[in-house]
Motif scaffolding. Structure first.
Motif, PDB file in Angstrom:
ATOM      1  N   TYR A  29       0.806  -1.262  -0.104  1.00 36.97           N
ATOM      2  CA  TYR A  29      -0.217   0.006  -0.131  1.00 36.97           C
ATOM      3  C   TYR A  29       0.840   1.164   0.545  1.00 36.97           C
ATOM      4  CZ  TYR A  29      -3.279  -3.323   1.283  1.00 36.97           C
ATOM      5  OH  TYR A  29      -4.709  -4.328   0.982  1.00 36.97           O
ATOM      6  N   ILE A  30       2.741   1.396   0.182  1.00 34.89           N
ATOM      7  CA  ILE A  30       3.060   2.404   0.624  1.00 34.89           C
ATOM      8  C   ILE A  30       2.883   2.739  -1.203  1.00 34.89           C
ATOM      9  CG2 ILE A  30       5.365   3.111   0.475  1.00 34.89           C
ATOM     10  CD1 ILE A  30       5.363   1.002   2.034  1.00 34.89           C
ATOM     11  N   LEU A  31       3.188   2.502  -1.937  1.00 36.62           N
ATOM     12  CA  LEU A  31       3.149   2.790  -3.669  1.00 36.62           C
ATOM     13  C   LEU A  31       1.844   3.534  -4.224  1.00 36.62           C
ATOM     14  CD1 LEU A  31       5.206   3.693  -5.949  1.00 36.62           C
ATOM     15  CD2 LEU A  31       4.704   1.732  -6.595  1.00 36.62           C
ATOM     16  N   PRO A  32       0.831   3.528  -4.235  1.00 37.07           N
ATOM     17  CA  PRO A  32      -0.035   4.254  -4.311  1.00 37.07           C
ATOM     18  C   PRO A  32      -0.377   4.922  -2.958  1.00 37.07           C
ATOM     19  CG  PRO A  32      -1.201   2.117  -4.150  1.00 37.07           C
ATOM     20  CD  PRO A  32       0.553   2.140  -3.961  1.00 37.07           C
ATOM     21  N   LEU A  33      -0.681   5.246  -1.733  1.00 34.03           N
ATOM     22  CA  LEU A  33      -0.221   5.892  -0.963  1.00 34.03           C
ATOM     23  C   LEU A  33       0.671   6.938  -1.361  1.00 34.03           C
ATOM     24  CD1 LEU A  33      -1.154   4.038   2.300  1.00 34.03           C
ATOM     25  CD2 LEU A  33      -2.938   5.560   1.249  1.00 34.03           C
ATOM     26  N   PHE A  34       1.461   6.545  -1.823  1.00 33.76           N
ATOM     27  CA  PHE A  34       2.513   7.602  -1.526  1.00 33.76           C
ATOM     28  C   PHE A  34       2.454   8.748  -3.180  1.00 33.76           C
ATOM     29  CE2 PHE A  34       6.339   9.323  -3.710  1.00 33.76           C
ATOM     30  CZ  PHE A  34       7.059   9.844  -2.528  1.00 33.76           C
ATOM     31  N   THR A  35       2.262   8.208  -4.241  1.00 37.33           N
ATOM     32  CA  THR A  35       1.483   8.530  -5.532  1.00 37.33           C
ATOM     33  C   THR A  35       0.485   9.539  -5.465  1.00 37.33           C
ATOM     34  OG1 THR A  35       2.381   6.409  -6.622  1.00 37.33           O
ATOM     35  CG2 THR A  35       1.411   8.323  -7.862  1.00 37.33           C
ATOM     36  N   ILE A  36      -0.548   8.896  -4.526  1.00 40.55           N
ATOM     37  CA  ILE A  36      -2.127   9.469  -4.347  1.00 40.55           C
ATOM     38  C   ILE A  36      -1.326  11.338  -3.336  1.00 40.55           C
ATOM     39  CG2 ILE A  36      -4.300   9.372  -3.177  1.00 40.55           C
ATOM     40  CD1 ILE A  36      -4.758   7.069  -3.807  1.00 40.55           C
ATOM     41  N   GLY A  37      -0.599  10.720  -1.880  1.00 40.22           N
ATOM     42  CA  GLY A  37      -0.133  12.137  -1.599  1.00 40.22           C
ATOM     43  C   GLY A  37       0.219  13.131  -2.534  1.00 40.22           C
ATOM     44  N   MET A  38       1.417  12.440  -3.407  1.00 42.07           N
ATOM     45  CA  MET A  38       2.440  13.656  -4.162  1.00 42.07           C
ATOM     46  C   MET A  38       1.090  14.021  -5.387  1.00 42.07           C
ATOM     47  SD  MET A  38       5.467  13.220  -3.669  1.00 42.07           S
ATOM     48  CE  MET A  38       5.813  15.013  -4.226  1.00 42.07           C
ATOM     49  N   ILE A  39       0.677  13.672  -5.472  1.00 42.29           N
ATOM     50  CA  ILE A  39      -0.346  13.942  -6.504  1.00 42.29           C
ATOM     51  C   ILE A  39      -1.431  14.920  -6.300  1.00 42.29           C
ATOM     52  CG2 ILE A  39      -3.026  13.489  -8.223  1.00 42.29           C
ATOM     53  CD1 ILE A  39      -1.166  11.539  -8.817  1.00 42.29           C
ATOM     54  N   VAL A  40      -1.930  14.993  -4.913  1.00 46.85           N
ATOM     55  CA  VAL A  40      -2.898  16.013  -3.877  1.00 46.85           C
ATOM     56  C   VAL A  40      -1.498  17.237  -3.975  1.00 46.85           C
ATOM     57  CG1 VAL A  40      -3.451  16.564  -1.446  1.00 46.85           C
ATOM     58  CG2 VAL A  40      -4.385  14.199  -3.277  1.00 46.85           C
ATOM     59  N   TYR A  41      -0.392  16.869  -3.082  1.00 49.48           N
ATOM     60  CA  TYR A  41       0.467  17.799  -2.942  1.00 49.48           C
ATOM     61  C   TYR A  41       0.844  18.897  -4.283  1.00 49.48           C
ATOM     62  CZ  TYR A  41       4.696  20.160  -1.303  1.00 49.48           C
ATOM     63  OH  TYR A  41       6.049  20.870  -0.505  1.00 49.48           O
ATOM     64  N   LEU A  42       0.910  18.264  -4.807  1.00 48.25           N
ATOM     65  CA  LEU A  42       1.715  19.000  -6.560  1.00 48.25           C
ATOM     66  C   LEU A  42       0.094  19.609  -6.932  1.00 48.25           C
ATOM     67  CD1 LEU A  42       4.363  16.505  -7.924  1.00 48.25           C
ATOM     68  CD2 LEU A  42       4.454  19.161  -6.702  1.00 48.25           C
ATOM     69  N   ALA A  43      -0.926  18.974  -6.465  1.00 45.50           N
ATOM     70  CA  ALA A  43      -1.798  20.132  -7.398  1.00 45.50           C
ATOM     71  C   ALA A  43      -2.877  20.397  -6.781  1.00 45.50           C
ATOM     72  CB  ALA A  43      -3.005  19.016  -8.088  1.00 45.50           C
ATOM     73  N   SER A  44      -2.383  20.964  -5.659  1.00 43.30           N
ATOM     74  CA  SER A  44      -3.176  21.676  -4.671  1.00 43.30           C
ATOM     75  C   SER A  44      -2.904  23.060  -4.930  1.00 43.30           C
ATOM     76  CB  SER A  44      -2.984  21.363  -3.208  1.00 43.30           C
ATOM     77  OG  SER A  44      -1.921  21.254  -2.835  1.00 43.30           O
TER      78      SER A  44
END
Length: 99
Positions: A29-44
């Motif tokens: 679950y680490i890679l999907p959570l990290f990917t979603i977190g980075m997308i939110v962090y960069l798109a916010s």
């Protein structure tokens, strides 16, 4: 000659052990959570800028308070000459960069 009559036996299948349920490791679950977190962090920041482009503030523009919705900034975008120049430059650079 003697013969013995027997009843044919049915083959008995041995009981198979229950199938083992494959457990997922917590690292799955680490890679999907990290990917979603980075997308939110960069798109916010971009989403925040889009949200605040509909803000109706009188006077000072750099206020983090969201007051009301308006389309004034989108209706009157041609009144800002520097903005139009920057937009044209961005389009001129984006088209060759995408090819």
């Amino acid at each position: 000659m003697s013969s013995v009559a027997t009843v044919p036996r049915q083959a008995v299948e041995p009981d198979l052990p229950p199938l083992r349920v494959k457990r997922r490791r917590w690292t799955f679950y680490i890679l999907p959570l990290f990917t979603i977190g980075m997308i939110v962090y960069l798109a916010s920041p971009v989403l925040l800028m889009i949200l605040y482009s509909f803000n109706d503030i009188r006077g000072e523009r750099q206020v983090p308070k969201f007051t009301c919705c308006t389309l004034n900034w989108w209706k009157n975008y041609r009144e800002f000459g520097d903005l139009n120049t920057a937009l044209a430059t961005s389009i001129k650079v984006a088209i060759p960069a995408s090819l």
